[in-house]
Write a protein that holds these residues in place. Sequence first.
Motif, PDB file in Angstrom:
ATOM      1  N   MET A  49     -13.702  -7.835  -7.682  1.00  0.00           N
ATOM      2  CA  MET A  49     -13.833  -6.089  -8.687  1.00  0.00           C
ATOM      3  C   MET A  49     -13.152  -5.597  -8.017  1.00  0.00           C
ATOM      4  N   ARG A  50     -12.826  -4.355  -8.466  1.00  0.00           N
ATOM      5  CA  ARG A  50     -11.830  -3.357  -8.075  1.00  0.00           C
ATOM      6  C   ARG A  50     -13.327  -2.907  -6.392  1.00  0.00           C
ATOM      7  N   ILE A  51     -13.261  -2.296  -5.028  1.00  0.00           N
ATOM      8  CA  ILE A  51     -13.888  -1.423  -4.467  1.00  0.00           C
ATOM      9  C   ILE A  51     -14.689  -0.441  -4.886  1.00  0.00           C
ATOM     10  N   ASP A  52     -13.658   0.461  -5.934  1.00  0.00           N
ATOM     11  CA  ASP A  52     -14.138   1.488  -5.893  1.00  0.00           C
ATOM     12  C   ASP A  52     -15.515   1.499  -7.144  1.00  0.00           C
ATOM     13  N   LYS A  53     -14.727  -0.016  -8.117  1.00  0.00           N
ATOM     14  CA  LYS A  53     -16.346   0.051  -8.640  1.00  0.00           C
ATOM     15  C   LYS A  53     -17.161  -0.838  -7.963  1.00  0.00           C
ATOM     16  N   PHE A  54     -17.044  -1.705  -7.289  1.00  0.00           N
ATOM     17  CA  PHE A  54     -18.112  -2.232  -6.374  1.00  0.00           C
ATOM     18  C   PHE A  54     -19.397  -1.006  -5.777  1.00  0.00           C
ATOM     19  N   LEU A  55     -18.717   0.292  -5.187  1.00  0.00           N
ATOM     20  CA  LEU A  55     -19.734   0.645  -4.702  1.00  0.00           C
ATOM     21  C   LEU A  55     -20.253   1.860  -5.826  1.00  0.00           C
ATOM     22  N   LYS A  56     -19.235   2.134  -6.192  1.00  0.00           N
ATOM     23  CA  LYS A  56     -20.229   2.440  -7.412  1.00  0.00           C
ATOM     24  C   LYS A  56     -21.317   1.842  -8.379  1.00  0.00           C
ATOM     25  N   VAL A  57     -20.940   0.649  -8.572  1.00  0.00           N
ATOM     26  CA  VAL A  57     -22.400  -0.524  -9.695  1.00  0.00           C
ATOM     27  C   VAL A  57     -23.537  -0.844  -8.516  1.00  0.00           C
ATOM     28  N   SER A  58     -22.982  -0.914  -7.067  1.00  0.00           N
ATOM     29  CA  SER A  58     -24.088  -0.841  -6.209  1.00  0.00           C
ATOM     30  C   SER A  58     -24.764   0.523  -5.516  1.00  0.00           C
ATOM     31  N   ARG A  59     -24.192   1.346  -5.435  1.00  0.00           N
ATOM     32  CA  ARG A  59     -24.832   2.486  -5.161  1.00  0.00           C
ATOM     33  C   ARG A  59     -24.643   3.036  -4.056  1.00  0.00           C
ATOM     34  N   LEU A  60     -23.793   2.478  -2.912  1.00  0.00           N
ATOM     35  CA  LEU A  60     -23.235   3.042  -2.076  1.00  0.00           C
ATOM     36  C   LEU A  60     -22.356   4.155  -2.012  1.00  0.00           C
ATOM     37  N   ILE A  61     -22.190   4.982  -2.924  1.00  0.00           N
ATOM     38  CA  ILE A  61     -21.338   5.988  -3.846  1.00  0.00           C
ATOM     39  C   ILE A  61     -22.018   6.288  -4.913  1.00  0.00           C
ATOM     40  N   LYS A  62     -22.364   7.087  -5.094  1.00  0.00           N
ATOM     41  CA  LYS A  62     -22.689   7.703  -7.263  1.00  0.00           C
ATOM     42  C   LYS A  62     -21.320   7.838  -7.909  1.00  0.00           C
TER      43      LYS A  62
ATOM     44  N   ASN B  71      -9.758  -4.512   6.878  1.00  0.00           N
ATOM     45  CA  ASN B  71      -8.485  -3.570   6.715  1.00  0.00           C
ATOM     46  C   ASN B  71      -8.406  -2.573   5.928  1.00  0.00           C
ATOM     47  N   LYS B  72      -7.984  -1.524   6.216  1.00  0.00           N
ATOM     48  CA  LYS B  72      -8.006  -0.259   5.380  1.00  0.00           C
ATOM     49  C   LYS B  72      -8.012  -0.315   3.728  1.00  0.00           C
ATOM     50  N   ALA B  73      -8.135  -0.317   3.184  1.00  0.00           N
ATOM     51  CA  ALA B  73      -8.867  -0.154   1.863  1.00  0.00           C
ATOM     52  C   ALA B  73      -8.491   0.594   1.123  1.00  0.00           C
ATOM     53  N   LYS B  74      -7.257   0.938  -0.587  1.00  0.00           N
ATOM     54  CA  LYS B  74      -7.325   1.813  -1.298  1.00  0.00           C
ATOM     55  C   LYS B  74      -8.119   1.287  -2.504  1.00  0.00           C
ATOM     56  N   ALA B  75      -8.091   2.643  -3.155  1.00  0.00           N
ATOM     57  CA  ALA B  75      -9.385   2.092  -4.529  1.00  0.00           C
ATOM     58  C   ALA B  75      -9.292   1.066  -5.115  1.00  0.00           C
ATOM     59  N   GLY B  76      -8.274   0.153  -5.669  1.00  0.00           N
ATOM     60  CA  GLY B  76      -7.505  -0.845  -6.255  1.00  0.00           C
ATOM     61  C   GLY B  76      -7.613  -1.937  -5.232  1.00  0.00           C
ATOM     62  N   THR B  77      -8.363  -1.852  -4.554  1.00  0.00           N
ATOM     63  CA  THR B  77      -8.449  -3.097  -3.364  1.00  0.00           C
ATOM     64  C   THR B  77      -9.547  -4.222  -4.342  1.00  0.00           C
ATOM     65  N   GLU B  78      -9.584  -5.498  -4.160  1.00  0.00           N
ATOM     66  CA  GLU B  78     -10.800  -6.469  -4.393  1.00  0.00           C
ATOM     67  C   GLU B  78     -11.266  -6.776  -3.272  1.00  0.00           C
ATOM     68  N   VAL B  79     -12.923  -6.794  -3.989  1.00  0.00           N
ATOM     69  CA  VAL B  79     -13.441  -7.504  -2.926  1.00  0.00           C
ATOM     70  C   VAL B  79     -14.247  -8.537  -3.637  1.00  0.00           C
ATOM     71  N   ALA B  80     -14.912  -9.865  -3.095  1.00  0.00           N
ATOM     72  CA  ALA B  80     -15.572 -10.862  -3.425  1.00  0.00           C
ATOM     73  C   ALA B  80     -16.966 -10.887  -2.128  1.00  0.00           C
ATOM     74  N   PRO B  81     -16.781 -12.078  -2.643  1.00  0.00           N
ATOM     75  CA  PRO B  81     -18.826 -12.192  -2.031  1.00  0.00           C
ATOM     76  C   PRO B  81     -18.184 -12.672  -0.468  1.00  0.00           C
ATOM     77  N   GLY B  82     -19.074 -11.890   0.430  1.00  0.00           N
ATOM     78  CA  GLY B  82     -18.386 -12.370   2.080  1.00  0.00           C
ATOM     79  C   GLY B  82     -18.102 -11.774   2.902  1.00  0.00           C
ATOM     80  N   ASP B  83     -17.271 -10.373   1.678  1.00  0.00           N
ATOM     81  CA  ASP B  83     -16.407  -9.738   2.799  1.00  0.00           C
ATOM     82  C   ASP B  83     -17.159  -8.961   3.182  1.00  0.00           C
ATOM     83  N   GLU B  84     -16.577  -8.122   4.208  1.00  0.00           N
ATOM     84  CA  GLU B  84     -17.255  -7.060   5.123  1.00  0.00           C
ATOM     85  C   GLU B  84     -16.589  -5.343   4.922  1.00  0.00           C
ATOM     86  N   ILE B  85     -17.517  -5.020   4.244  1.00  0.00           N
ATOM     87  CA  ILE B  85     -17.064  -2.879   4.505  1.00  0.00           C
ATOM     88  C   ILE B  85     -17.353  -1.896   4.854  1.00  0.00           C
TER      89      ILE B  85
END
Length: 85
Positions: free
Chosen positions: A1-14, A33-47
């Motif tokens: 999942m893209r990081i921008d979508k993850f942050l929205k769905v998880s409600r870390l960012i509104k 590593n610096k992330a762009k909006a399209g960076t993929e995240v997976a379980p176990g990743d640290e943000i």
Amino acid sequence: MRIDKFLKVSRLIKRRTLAKEVASQGRITVNGNKAKAGTEVAPGDEITIQFGSKVVTVRVEEIQDTTKKEASDSMYTLLKEEPLS
């Protein structure tokens, strides 16, 4: 999942547009590593997200396309929250 979508769905960012802006400003890292909006995240990743006055570090626990507000915090584990120095 893209990081921008993850942050929205998880409600870390509104809003997803706000998540994209924060990423484009270089204030989000994934596994050090610096992330762009399209960076993929997976379980176990640290943000790490730099908000206005604090830095928050979370670990991705699960990926969901949608979630209820009450269950959104199960998508991540808060590792560290500290004031910006």
